[in-house]
Design a protein around this motif. Structure first.
Motif, PDB file in Angstrom:
ATOM      1  N   PRO A  23     128.816  72.381  56.153  1.00 17.10           N
ATOM      2  CA  PRO A  23     129.847  71.216  55.895  1.00 17.10           C
ATOM      3  C   PRO A  23     128.957  69.945  55.597  1.00 17.10           C
ATOM      4  O   PRO A  23     127.778  69.817  56.375  1.00 17.10           O
ATOM      5  N   CYS A  24     129.753  68.927  55.046  1.00 19.44           N
ATOM      6  CA  CYS A  24     128.912  67.726  54.882  1.00 19.44           C
ATOM      7  C   CYS A  24     129.033  67.004  56.085  1.00 19.44           C
ATOM      8  O   CYS A  24     130.138  67.263  56.976  1.00 19.44           O
ATOM      9  N   PRO A  25     127.800  66.568  56.668  1.00 13.60           N
ATOM     10  CA  PRO A  25     127.484  65.700  58.145  1.00 13.60           C
ATOM     11  C   PRO A  25     128.430  64.371  58.201  1.00 13.60           C
ATOM     12  O   PRO A  25     128.436  63.839  59.236  1.00 13.60           O
ATOM     13  N   ALA A  26     128.933  63.955  56.817  1.00 11.68           N
ATOM     14  CA  ALA A  26     129.606  62.566  57.032  1.00 11.68           C
ATOM     15  C   ALA A  26     130.846  62.711  57.628  1.00 11.68           C
ATOM     16  O   ALA A  26     131.602  63.548  57.691  1.00 11.68           O
ATOM     17  N   ILE A  27     131.123  61.535  58.491  1.00  8.05           N
ATOM     18  CA  ILE A  27     132.367  61.398  59.318  1.00  8.05           C
ATOM     19  C   ILE A  27     133.507  61.378  58.331  1.00  8.05           C
ATOM     20  O   ILE A  27     133.602  60.620  57.403  1.00  8.05           O
ATOM     21  N   GLU A  28     134.760  62.354  58.913  1.00  7.16           N
ATOM     22  CA  GLU A  28     135.777  62.270  57.960  1.00  7.16           C
ATOM     23  C   GLU A  28     135.422  62.779  56.555  1.00  7.16           C
ATOM     24  O   GLU A  28     136.295  62.746  55.692  1.00  7.16           O
ATOM     25  N   CYS A  29     134.723  63.468  56.201  1.00  7.07           N
ATOM     26  CA  CYS A  29     134.402  64.095  54.865  1.00  7.07           C
ATOM     27  C   CYS A  29     135.042  65.738  54.787  1.00  7.07           C
ATOM     28  O   CYS A  29     134.469  66.265  55.466  1.00  7.07           O
ATOM     29  N   PRO A  30     135.801  65.695  53.819  1.00  9.72           N
ATOM     30  CA  PRO A  30     136.061  67.304  53.751  1.00  9.72           C
ATOM     31  C   PRO A  30     135.365  67.955  52.811  1.00  9.72           C
ATOM     32  O   PRO A  30     135.581  69.256  52.758  1.00  9.72           O
ATOM     33  N   PRO A  51     130.659  61.907  43.728  1.00 19.68           N
ATOM     34  CA  PRO A  51     130.175  60.614  44.147  1.00 19.68           C
ATOM     35  C   PRO A  51     130.851  59.817  45.258  1.00 19.68           C
ATOM     36  O   PRO A  51     130.602  58.661  45.538  1.00 19.68           O
ATOM     37  N   GLU A  52     132.286  60.402  45.718  1.00 21.10           N
ATOM     38  CA  GLU A  52     132.817  59.740  46.648  1.00 21.10           C
ATOM     39  C   GLU A  52     132.401  59.727  48.038  1.00 21.10           C
ATOM     40  O   GLU A  52     132.397  58.938  48.830  1.00 21.10           O
ATOM     41  N   CYS A  53     131.443  60.653  48.287  1.00 19.37           N
ATOM     42  CA  CYS A  53     130.285  60.694  49.537  1.00 19.37           C
ATOM     43  C   CYS A  53     128.738  60.728  49.058  1.00 19.37           C
ATOM     44  O   CYS A  53     128.526  61.435  48.100  1.00 19.37           O
ATOM     45  N   ASP A  54     128.041  60.122  49.777  1.00 15.98           N
ATOM     46  CA  ASP A  54     126.694  59.764  49.125  1.00 15.98           C
ATOM     47  C   ASP A  54     125.659  60.608  49.843  1.00 15.98           C
ATOM     48  O   ASP A  54     124.217  60.257  49.671  1.00 15.98           O
ATOM     49  N   VAL A  55     125.961  61.765  50.600  1.00 17.71           N
ATOM     50  CA  VAL A  55     125.114  62.602  51.286  1.00 17.71           C
ATOM     51  C   VAL A  55     124.208  63.241  50.243  1.00 17.71           C
ATOM     52  O   VAL A  55     124.915  64.019  49.374  1.00 17.71           O
ATOM     53  N   ILE A  56     123.101  63.223  50.225  1.00 20.61           N
ATOM     54  CA  ILE A  56     122.202  64.028  49.456  1.00 20.61           C
ATOM     55  C   ILE A  56     120.755  64.380  49.961  1.00 20.61           C
ATOM     56  O   ILE A  56     120.042  63.168  50.859  1.00 20.61           O
ATOM     57  N   LYS A  66     118.445  62.815  58.612  1.00 26.47           N
ATOM     58  CA  LYS A  66     118.630  61.875  57.733  1.00 26.47           C
ATOM     59  C   LYS A  66     120.160  61.111  57.723  1.00 26.47           C
ATOM     60  O   LYS A  66     120.307  59.989  57.454  1.00 26.47           O
ATOM     61  N   TYR A  67     121.005  62.190  58.101  1.00 29.49           N
ATOM     62  CA  TYR A  67     122.502  61.322  58.367  1.00 29.49           C
ATOM     63  C   TYR A  67     123.109  61.667  59.715  1.00 29.49           C
ATOM     64  O   TYR A  67     123.856  62.467  59.701  1.00 29.49           O
ATOM     65  N   PRO A  68     122.428  60.986  60.793  1.00 30.17           N
ATOM     66  CA  PRO A  68     123.279  61.068  61.920  1.00 30.17           C
ATOM     67  C   PRO A  68     124.519  59.927  62.050  1.00 30.17           C
ATOM     68  O   PRO A  68     124.193  58.916  61.751  1.00 30.17           O
ATOM     69  N   ASN A  69     125.407  60.533  62.400  1.00 26.26           N
ATOM     70  CA  ASN A  69     126.680  59.292  62.441  1.00 26.26           C
ATOM     71  C   ASN A  69     127.129  58.675  61.258  1.00 26.26           C
ATOM     72  O   ASN A  69     127.099  57.566  61.405  1.00 26.26           O
ATOM     73  N   HIS A  70     126.746  59.226  60.140  1.00 29.52           N
ATOM     74  CA  HIS A  70     126.906  58.481  58.875  1.00 29.52           C
ATOM     75  C   HIS A  70     128.482  58.665  58.484  1.00 29.52           C
ATOM     76  O   HIS A  70     129.095  59.609  58.251  1.00 29.52           O
ATOM     77  N   PRO A  71     128.930  57.524  57.928  1.00 23.46           N
ATOM     78  CA  PRO A  71     130.434  57.324  57.520  1.00 23.46           C
ATOM     79  C   PRO A  71     130.380  57.841  56.076  1.00 23.46           C
ATOM     80  O   PRO A  71     129.635  57.821  55.582  1.00 23.46           O
ATOM     81  N   ARG A  72     131.607  58.220  55.775  1.00 21.52           N
ATOM     82  CA  ARG A  72     131.513  58.682  54.301  1.00 21.52           C
ATOM     83  C   ARG A  72     131.681  57.280  53.501  1.00 21.52           C
ATOM     84  O   ARG A  72     132.820  56.689  53.473  1.00 21.52           O
ATOM     85  N   THR A  73     130.688  57.201  52.504  1.00 17.95           N
ATOM     86  CA  THR A  73     130.510  55.985  51.688  1.00 17.95           C
ATOM     87  C   THR A  73     130.544  56.529  50.321  1.00 17.95           C
ATOM     88  O   THR A  73     129.473  57.547  50.335  1.00 17.95           O
ATOM     89  N   PRO A  74     130.938  55.688  49.289  1.00 15.40           N
ATOM     90  CA  PRO A  74     130.662  56.137  47.778  1.00 15.40           C
ATOM     91  C   PRO A  74     129.280  56.001  47.473  1.00 15.40           C
ATOM     92  O   PRO A  74     128.645  54.875  47.908  1.00 15.40           O
ATOM     93  N   PHE A  75     128.751  56.654  46.487  1.00 12.60           N
ATOM     94  CA  PHE A  75     127.628  56.451  46.069  1.00 12.60           C
ATOM     95  C   PHE A  75     127.610  55.117  45.212  1.00 12.60           C
ATOM     96  O   PHE A  75     128.465  54.831  44.387  1.00 12.60           O
ATOM     97  N   GLN A  76     126.405  54.377  45.307  1.00 13.16           N
ATOM     98  CA  GLN A  76     126.388  53.006  44.700  1.00 13.16           C
ATOM     99  C   GLN A  76     124.949  53.101  43.663  1.00 13.16           C
ATOM    100  O   GLN A  76     123.922  53.507  44.217  1.00 13.16           O
ATOM    101  N   LYS A  77     124.864  53.229  42.617  1.00 14.52           N
ATOM    102  CA  LYS A  77     123.795  53.243  41.739  1.00 14.52           C
ATOM    103  C   LYS A  77     122.991  51.955  41.935  1.00 14.52           C
ATOM    104  O   LYS A  77     123.308  50.872  42.040  1.00 14.52           O
TER     105      LYS A  77
END
Length: 102
Positions: A23-30, A51-56, A66-77
């Motif tokens: 599953p995605c490691p971002a907090i509160e990401c479905p 792009p609603e979640c920027d985990v890659i 790379k993503y410990p305790n990472h909040p769900r944030t949208p991707f920004q170009k």
């Protein structure tokens, strides 16, 4: 009958079944991690809600590092400066100083 798209891996590539991806490691990401191909043909993994979640990541074992305790944030170009924007200002100043010296 067509039951979906089947990805056939190239020689040397490992095909990871969708059920085995974490599953995605971002907090509160479905979402969950999915394998994708870059425009250069390289395989990478990103969140299914991109792009609603920027985990890659390039490899799945990089997720925890790379993503410990990472909040769900949208991707920004990333915004790149325009080519020649800084150069034109410098050349205009240089030309003006040359004219004053003469």
């Amino acid at each position: 009958e067509c039951k979906g798209i089947v990805n056939i891996p190239k020689k040397g590539e490992q095909a990871i079944p969708q059920e085995d991806l974490p599953p995605c490691p971002a907090i509160e990401c479905p979402g969950h991690m999915v394998g994708r191909k870059s425009r250069f043909g390289k395989i990478f993994f990103s969140c299914s809600t991109f792009p609603e979640c920027d985990v890659i990541v390039n490899q799945l074992d990089q997720l925890a590092v790379k993503y410990p305790n990472h909040p769900r944030t949208p991707f920004q170009k990333k915004v790149k400066p325009k080519k020649g924007a800084d150069k034109t200002a410098k050349t205009v100043k240089a030309k003006a100083t040359k004219k004053k010296k003469k």
